[in-house]
Design an enzyme around this catalytic site. Structure first.
Site, short mmCIF file in Angstrom:
data_model
loop_
_atom_site.label_atom_id
_atom_site.label_comp_id
_atom_site.label_asym_id
_atom_site.label_seq_id
_atom_site.Cartn_x
_atom_site.Cartn_y
_atom_site.Cartn_z
N GLU A 49 -0.15 -43.79 -9.68
CA GLU A 49 -0.91 -42.59 -10.02
C GLU A 49 -1.99 -42.36 -8.98
O GLU A 49 -2.74 -43.28 -8.64
CB GLU A 49 -1.56 -42.69 -11.40
N GLU A 74 -7.90 -44.40 -6.79
CA GLU A 74 -9.10 -43.60 -7.05
C GLU A 74 -10.15 -43.92 -5.98
O GLU A 74 -10.45 -45.08 -5.73
CB GLU A 74 -9.66 -43.92 -8.44
N ASP A 124 -8.40 -32.67 -6.72
CA ASP A 124 -9.39 -31.66 -6.36
C ASP A 124 -8.68 -30.50 -5.67
O ASP A 124 -8.02 -30.70 -4.65
CB ASP A 124 -10.43 -32.28 -5.41
N LYS A 128 -12.02 -23.31 -1.80
CA LYS A 128 -12.48 -22.51 -0.66
C LYS A 128 -11.54 -22.70 0.53
O LYS A 128 -11.12 -23.82 0.82
CB LYS A 128 -13.90 -22.89 -0.28
N ASP A 160 -4.62 -27.86 -13.32
CA ASP A 160 -5.04 -26.68 -14.07
C ASP A 160 -5.20 -25.48 -13.14
O ASP A 160 -5.47 -24.37 -13.60
CB ASP A 160 -6.38 -26.94 -14.76
#
EC number: 2.1.1.33
Length: 219
Positions: A49, A74, A124, A128, A160
Site C-alpha cells: 500500500e 508512508e 495527494d 495546482k 476522492d
C-alpha cells in the site's frame, strides 16, 4: 518510537519492522536490501500500500489474512509512528513499514515481480498545475510499479479527486490493462475498508472513486 539517526548521519536501515529510506541521500545502493523471505520469515505473497496515512486500512488488510504479507509506504514519520503503534496493539506480524518516498523505495529496493497487488490510497492530488510534477501517477513511476508486479498482478487507486483519477487512468492505460469496463472506474459506496482519509472525505460528502489495472503477459 524515534528516528534511528540524526539528519546528518542518515542512512537506509531497518529496525523494528520499519525500513527507513531517508530523503536527500546519495548512497542508496550501498545498502544491501534483505530478501522478502528474510524480512517476513516466509514465502507468502506480498502486497503493497502506498500513502498509508495512519495505517487503518493496511492493518485491517493484514489482520484479514496472516498468509499475505503487506508493505505500508508512508513518507511522514508522525504517521509511520501511528502505523507502528497499531502493529503492536493488534500484534500484526505480516506487515513491514517503509518510512520514505515511494519512488525512492521502488527504484532502489524493490525487485521485479515482487508484488501481487499495489494499492494507492488517497494520494495527494497536487491540484495546482505548477505542482503536478509531484504527482505519483506519472509515466516513470507507473512503469516502475508495473515492473514490480507479477504477471496478473493488480494496481488499484482510490481517490476522492475526479480530475486526478482521470489523469491517472490516462497514464495507466499506456502500460497496463484496465480491470474495469470504460470509463475504467467505479464509485465506491462502501466495503472498501476504513481509512482516515476515506472517512474524512465521506464526512464532507465527497465521492470516492476506485480504478483497477492488471499486468498482463508480455507487459
Amino acid at each position: 518510537m524515534k528516528l534511528p539517526y540524526f539528519w546528518e548521519e542518515r542512512s537506509p536501515q531497518i529496525a523494528n519492522h520499519v525500513f527507513y529510506v531517508p530523503n536527500y541521500y546519495s548512497r542508496y545502493e550501498e545498502f544491501v536490501m534483505p530478501t522478502w523471505q528474510e524480512l517476513f520469515a516466509n514465502n507468502g505473497p506480498i502486497c503493497c500500500e502506498l500513502c498509508s496515512g495512519n495505517g487503518d486500512w493496511v492493518v485491517e488488510q493484514a489482520l484479514k489474512d496472516a498468509s499475505v504479507n503487506w508493505i505500508a509506504v508512508e513518507k511522514r514519520f508522525d504517521r509511520v509512528r501511528k502505523i507502528w503503534s497499531k502493529m503492536g496493539n493488534y500484534r500484526v506480524n505480516n506487515l513491514l513499514i517503509v518510512c520514505g518516498e515511494a519512488q525512492t523505495f521502488f527504484s532502489h529496493y524493490v525487485s521485479d515481480a515482487s508484488f501481487q497487488k499495489i494499492v494507492v490510497n488517497f494520494p495527494d492530488p497536487w491540484p495546482k498545475f505548477r505542482h503536478r510534477k509531484h504527482r505519483l501517477f506519472q509515466d516513470l513511476f507507473v512503469q516502475d510499479m508495473m515492473r514490480t508486479l507479477v504477471v496478473g498482478g493488480q494496481l488499484t487507486l482510490a481517490t476522492d479527486d475526479y480530475n486526478y483519477l482521470v489523469n491517472a487512468i490516462t497514464v495507466m492505460l499506456k502500460y497496463l490493462s484496465p480491470g474495469l469496463k470504460s470509463p475504467h472506474y467505479i464509485n465506491v459506496k462502501d466495503n472498501y475498508g476504513g481509512s482516515w482519509f476515506e472517512n474524512l472525505w465521506r464526512s464532507k460528502g465527497q465521492e470516492i472513486f476506485c480504478t483497477e489495472f492488471i499486468k498482463r503477459v508480455g507487459i
